[in-house]
Motif scaffolding. Sequence first.
Motif, PDB file in Angstrom:
ATOM      1  N   TRP A  96      46.466 -16.870  20.522  1.00  0.00           N
ATOM      2  CA  TRP A  96      47.862 -16.566  20.250  1.00  0.00           C
ATOM      3  C   TRP A  96      48.203 -15.277  20.953  1.00  0.00           C
ATOM      4  CZ3 TRP A  96      52.077 -18.882  18.625  1.00  0.00           C
ATOM      5  CH2 TRP A  96      53.159 -18.124  18.157  1.00  0.00           C
ATOM      6  N   ASN A  97      49.113 -15.370  21.875  1.00  0.00           N
ATOM      7  CA  ASN A  97      49.454 -14.201  22.661  1.00  0.00           C
ATOM      8  C   ASN A  97      50.959 -14.014  22.676  1.00  0.00           C
ATOM      9  OD1 ASN A  97      49.380 -12.021  24.325  1.00  0.00           O
ATOM     10  ND2 ASN A  97      48.965 -13.192  26.198  1.00  0.00           N
ATOM     11  N   LYS A  98      51.406 -13.068  21.916  1.00  0.00           N
ATOM     12  CA  LYS A  98      52.834 -12.719  21.913  1.00  0.00           C
ATOM     13  C   LYS A  98      53.723 -13.937  21.731  1.00  0.00           C
ATOM     14  CE  LYS A  98      51.979  -8.755  24.901  1.00  0.00           C
ATOM     15  NZ  LYS A  98      52.150  -8.191  26.257  1.00  0.00           N
ATOM     16  N   GLU A  99      53.688 -14.451  20.584  1.00  0.00           N
ATOM     17  CA  GLU A  99      54.627 -15.504  20.202  1.00  0.00           C
ATOM     18  C   GLU A  99      54.353 -16.870  20.812  1.00  0.00           C
ATOM     19  OE1 GLU A  99      56.883 -14.923  17.822  1.00  0.00           O
ATOM     20  OE2 GLU A  99      55.930 -12.965  17.743  1.00  0.00           O
ATOM     21  N   LYS A 100      53.246 -17.020  21.460  1.00  0.00           N
ATOM     22  CA  LYS A 100      52.975 -18.371  21.951  1.00  0.00           C
ATOM     23  C   LYS A 100      51.478 -18.575  22.127  1.00  0.00           C
ATOM     24  CE  LYS A 100      53.382 -17.229  26.835  1.00  0.00           C
ATOM     25  NZ  LYS A 100      53.971 -17.562  28.112  1.00  0.00           N
ATOM     26  N   TRP A 101      51.132 -19.814  22.157  1.00  0.00           N
ATOM     27  CA  TRP A 101      49.742 -20.178  22.338  1.00  0.00           C
ATOM     28  C   TRP A 101      49.419 -20.292  23.824  1.00  0.00           C
ATOM     29  CZ3 TRP A 101      46.210 -20.075  18.629  1.00  0.00           C
ATOM     30  CH2 TRP A 101      46.620 -20.151  17.304  1.00  0.00           C
ATOM     31  N   GLU A 102      48.247 -19.772  24.154  1.00  0.00           N
ATOM     32  CA  GLU A 102      47.789 -19.870  25.527  1.00  0.00           C
ATOM     33  C   GLU A 102      46.367 -20.410  25.549  1.00  0.00           C
ATOM     34  OE1 GLU A 102      48.010 -15.932  27.002  1.00  0.00           O
ATOM     35  OE2 GLU A 102      50.186 -15.999  27.362  1.00  0.00           O
ATOM     36  N   VAL A 103      46.055 -21.027  26.630  1.00  0.00           N
ATOM     37  CA  VAL A 103      44.689 -21.504  26.792  1.00  0.00           C
ATOM     38  C   VAL A 103      43.768 -20.303  26.967  1.00  0.00           C
ATOM     39  CG1 VAL A 103      43.133 -22.759  28.313  1.00  0.00           C
ATOM     40  CG2 VAL A 103      45.355 -23.720  27.727  1.00  0.00           C
ATOM     41  N   TRP A 277      54.217 -26.175  22.223  1.00  0.00           N
ATOM     42  CA  TRP A 277      53.344 -26.749  23.254  1.00  0.00           C
ATOM     43  C   TRP A 277      54.163 -27.389  24.345  1.00  0.00           C
ATOM     44  CZ3 TRP A 277      48.746 -25.057  22.223  1.00  0.00           C
ATOM     45  CH2 TRP A 277      48.447 -24.751  20.899  1.00  0.00           C
ATOM     46  N   GLY A 278      55.406 -27.541  24.075  1.00  0.00           N
ATOM     47  CA  GLY A 278      56.227 -28.201  25.055  1.00  0.00           C
ATOM     48  C   GLY A 278      56.810 -27.233  26.063  1.00  0.00           C
ATOM     49  N   ALA A 279      56.549 -25.967  25.857  1.00  0.00           N
ATOM     50  CA  ALA A 279      57.101 -24.959  26.740  1.00  0.00           C
ATOM     51  C   ALA A 279      56.682 -25.213  28.176  1.00  0.00           C
ATOM     52  CB  ALA A 279      56.672 -23.578  26.295  1.00  0.00           C
ATOM     53  N   GLU A 280      55.445 -25.628  28.302  1.00  0.00           N
ATOM     54  CA  GLU A 280      54.949 -25.866  29.645  1.00  0.00           C
ATOM     55  C   GLU A 280      54.946 -27.337  29.987  1.00  0.00           C
ATOM     56  OE1 GLU A 280      51.726 -22.617  29.085  1.00  0.00           O
ATOM     57  OE2 GLU A 280      53.154 -23.269  27.635  1.00  0.00           O
ATOM     58  N   ARG A 281      55.578 -28.060  29.102  1.00  0.00           N
ATOM     59  CA  ARG A 281      55.519 -29.498  29.291  1.00  0.00           C
ATOM     60  C   ARG A 281      56.207 -29.936  30.572  1.00  0.00           C
ATOM     61  NH1 ARG A 281      57.731 -31.698  24.367  1.00  0.00           N
ATOM     62  NH2 ARG A 281      55.814 -30.972  23.439  1.00  0.00           N
ATOM     63  N   GLN A 282      57.167 -29.179  30.953  1.00  0.00           N
ATOM     64  CA  GLN A 282      57.905 -29.557  32.144  1.00  0.00           C
ATOM     65  C   GLN A 282      56.974 -29.727  33.330  1.00  0.00           C
ATOM     66  OE1 GLN A 282      60.932 -30.149  31.684  1.00  0.00           O
ATOM     67  NE2 GLN A 282      61.384 -29.118  29.773  1.00  0.00           N
ATOM     68  N   PRO A 419      45.240 -33.567  32.787  1.00  0.00           N
ATOM     69  CA  PRO A 419      46.655 -33.260  32.940  1.00  0.00           C
ATOM     70  C   PRO A 419      46.842 -32.099  33.889  1.00  0.00           C
ATOM     71  CG  PRO A 419      45.841 -32.487  30.835  1.00  0.00           C
ATOM     72  CD  PRO A 419      44.757 -33.308  31.442  1.00  0.00           C
ATOM     73  N   PRO A 420      47.966 -32.052  34.501  1.00  0.00           N
ATOM     74  CA  PRO A 420      48.244 -31.005  35.482  1.00  0.00           C
ATOM     75  C   PRO A 420      48.149 -29.607  34.897  1.00  0.00           C
ATOM     76  CG  PRO A 420      49.900 -32.728  35.575  1.00  0.00           C
ATOM     77  CD  PRO A 420      49.056 -32.989  34.361  1.00  0.00           C
ATOM     78  N   HIS A 421      48.465 -29.508  33.682  1.00  0.00           N
ATOM     79  CA  HIS A 421      48.410 -28.186  33.055  1.00  0.00           C
ATOM     80  C   HIS A 421      47.775 -28.332  31.690  1.00  0.00           C
ATOM     81  CE1 HIS A 421      49.638 -24.505  31.086  1.00  0.00           C
ATOM     82  NE2 HIS A 421      49.858 -24.009  32.275  1.00  0.00           N
ATOM     83  N   PRO A 422      46.940 -27.368  31.390  1.00  0.00           N
ATOM     84  CA  PRO A 422      46.248 -27.462  30.104  1.00  0.00           C
ATOM     85  C   PRO A 422      47.181 -27.670  28.927  1.00  0.00           C
ATOM     86  CG  PRO A 422      45.383 -25.650  31.384  1.00  0.00           C
ATOM     87  CD  PRO A 422      46.546 -26.214  32.153  1.00  0.00           C
ATOM     88  N   LEU A 423      48.205 -26.929  28.888  1.00  0.00           N
ATOM     89  CA  LEU A 423      49.072 -27.017  27.727  1.00  0.00           C
ATOM     90  C   LEU A 423      49.947 -28.253  27.741  1.00  0.00           C
ATOM     91  CD1 LEU A 423      50.248 -23.453  26.899  1.00  0.00           C
ATOM     92  CD2 LEU A 423      48.805 -24.978  25.569  1.00  0.00           C
ATOM     93  N   SER A 424      50.031 -28.810  28.881  1.00  0.00           N
ATOM     94  CA  SER A 424      50.855 -30.004  28.916  1.00  0.00           C
ATOM     95  C   SER A 424      50.009 -31.228  28.685  1.00  0.00           C
ATOM     96  CB  SER A 424      51.540 -30.120  30.266  1.00  0.00           C
ATOM     97  OG  SER A 424      50.592 -30.326  31.271  1.00  0.00           O
ATOM     98  N   ALA A 425      48.753 -30.995  28.565  1.00  0.00           N
ATOM     99  CA  ALA A 425      47.793 -32.063  28.384  1.00  0.00           C
ATOM    100  C   ALA A 425      48.370 -33.330  27.784  1.00  0.00           C
ATOM    101  CB  ALA A 425      46.639 -31.551  27.529  1.00  0.00           C
ATOM    102  N   ASP A 426      47.665 -33.834  26.841  1.00  0.00           N
ATOM    103  CA  ASP A 426      48.128 -35.087  26.290  1.00  0.00           C
ATOM    104  C   ASP A 426      49.312 -34.876  25.373  1.00  0.00           C
ATOM    105  OD1 ASP A 426      45.604 -33.948  25.274  1.00  0.00           O
ATOM    106  OD2 ASP A 426      46.400 -34.848  23.467  1.00  0.00           O
ATOM    107  N   TYR A 427      49.526 -33.651  25.041  1.00  0.00           N
ATOM    108  CA  TYR A 427      50.647 -33.397  24.153  1.00  0.00           C
ATOM    109  C   TYR A 427      51.951 -33.783  24.824  1.00  0.00           C
ATOM    110  CZ  TYR A 427      52.942 -31.161  20.285  1.00  0.00           C
ATOM    111  OH  TYR A 427      53.670 -30.919  19.177  1.00  0.00           O
TER     112      TYR A 427
END
Length: 455
Positions: A96-103, A277-282, A419-427
């Motif tokens: 958890w880094n400043k209001e959001k989750w990071e890998v 988790w959708g922040a990076e979903r784009q 997935p192209p991005h960790p946070l965009s993974a299967d989510y």
Amino acid sequence: AHHSCLTLKLKSNFSGPPPASMAAGPDPYLQGSIRMTLEDLELWKTFHEIGTEMIITKPGRRMFPHCKVNLSGLIQCAKYILLVDMVPEDGFRYKWNKEKWEVAGKAEPQPPCRTYLHPDSPALGSHWMKQSVSFLKLKLTNNTLDQHGHIILHSMHRYHPRFHVVQADDLFSVRWSVFQTFTFPETSFTAVTAYQNTKITKLKINHNPFAKGFRDEGTNKKRWVSILTPCIFLSHPLLCAFSGFCQSSYDGYDGEEGRLAKRKVEDAVKEERYSPWGAERQQGVRTDSPAGADTREIYNTEQLVPAPASYQPYRAHEYGKSPSPSSSVGSSITGSGRSSFESRVPDIATDPDHDSSKPGPSHCGPQTLPGPQDYSGVLNMTMAQAGKPGVIGHHIYSPYSTEQPLGQWSGPGPAQYPPPHPLSADYTTQAVHHGYHHGNVGEWSQYPLFSYSCW
DNA sequence: TCCCCTCGCACATTTGAAGCGC
DNA sequence: AGCGCTTCAAATGTGCGAGGGG
């Protein structure tokens, strides 16, 4: 009142005609009509939009919201066993880094897999359907040496529960039984030892009766003074989402109910947008597709090669880099069911305090409703015990077994992974398919739930 | 120093035994 | 004796925050 009734009958997800094997009929092996809906869907969504966190402790901690489902489509007189296990969402560890989750790196090797057995199991279909099924007593722990049968998770890792409906008279026949697996995108969560997101903390306090003592309107008004930083309460979640994560944005909890009600109207639109988790979903591969699914995909994807005796490598390897039960949930993209050949050997946990009282007699004719069954010999079995050689003989108990040869991958090509991005993974895709906001993903399988017998 | 975890605490609900009256 | 209701204490479920380890 909050439970979701907007479920899709599994077969209705298919764009084409269902396979003959799925045709309606009296065949007891036809499982495709089983429907499961998640209760308190609105509450789950509320948490989901912020990024659900579940506390895990050494002695074990309940989930909140807790898993509560409704079942229909079961055979009244047939016996079923209900199981829950936790599946990693991906192969990463988070921080958890400043209001959001990071890998924060690769996931740690998975702890012993455990499956929670609903204490009513086994019970008649009529019993499961007459009222909602609660998994209130399911507990999560980070103690890998846990002796209480709680589900063991890693902190700062993401998981989602899977619900298995197994048609079986008793635990001993589970491995030969047909089953159906359900997952709900809204129930994914991050396991933590202490809450990271203050908004989640406030949601928990305001909805969990046990945390009433921390509510603002309670006797302890000073509790939240320190964290109630100036921030306009955004009654509309859209505003909050687009303005970033509003610090302490849940000051106005008196209006929570109204907020929930108001939001129903726009669920379909915003569901994808609000999850942290959708922040990076784009950046992810957006493979949005209509609800209709390719039938073949549904039936042939996600076939797992039966794992070797040791279960650890299965999780450690597969969740990180190859199609897996978890990553595949979203990867099937369609939002409809997918078959899932489960290769894990469960370490089934039960409520140790449960009195094993079984549902009473039914109108289903003469039943040999067994009294409390002693599963002490099969529950909480360690993997070492389970993974004995020579138990691989899959007993395909289904008329459809020839359609899918065991031990073969026939799912989507590896191009979809990783997935192209960790946070965009299967989510990412997960959110896509729950855009229809039914929150119901049925995974149909005619294969034994557990490829290796541990009992 | 930072991040994460553990522990003891206060405050809440839940549970079940005990007591009572009918 | 059995049933239903109320009361009360113990058990249990919460998040907080200090402290500690890596």
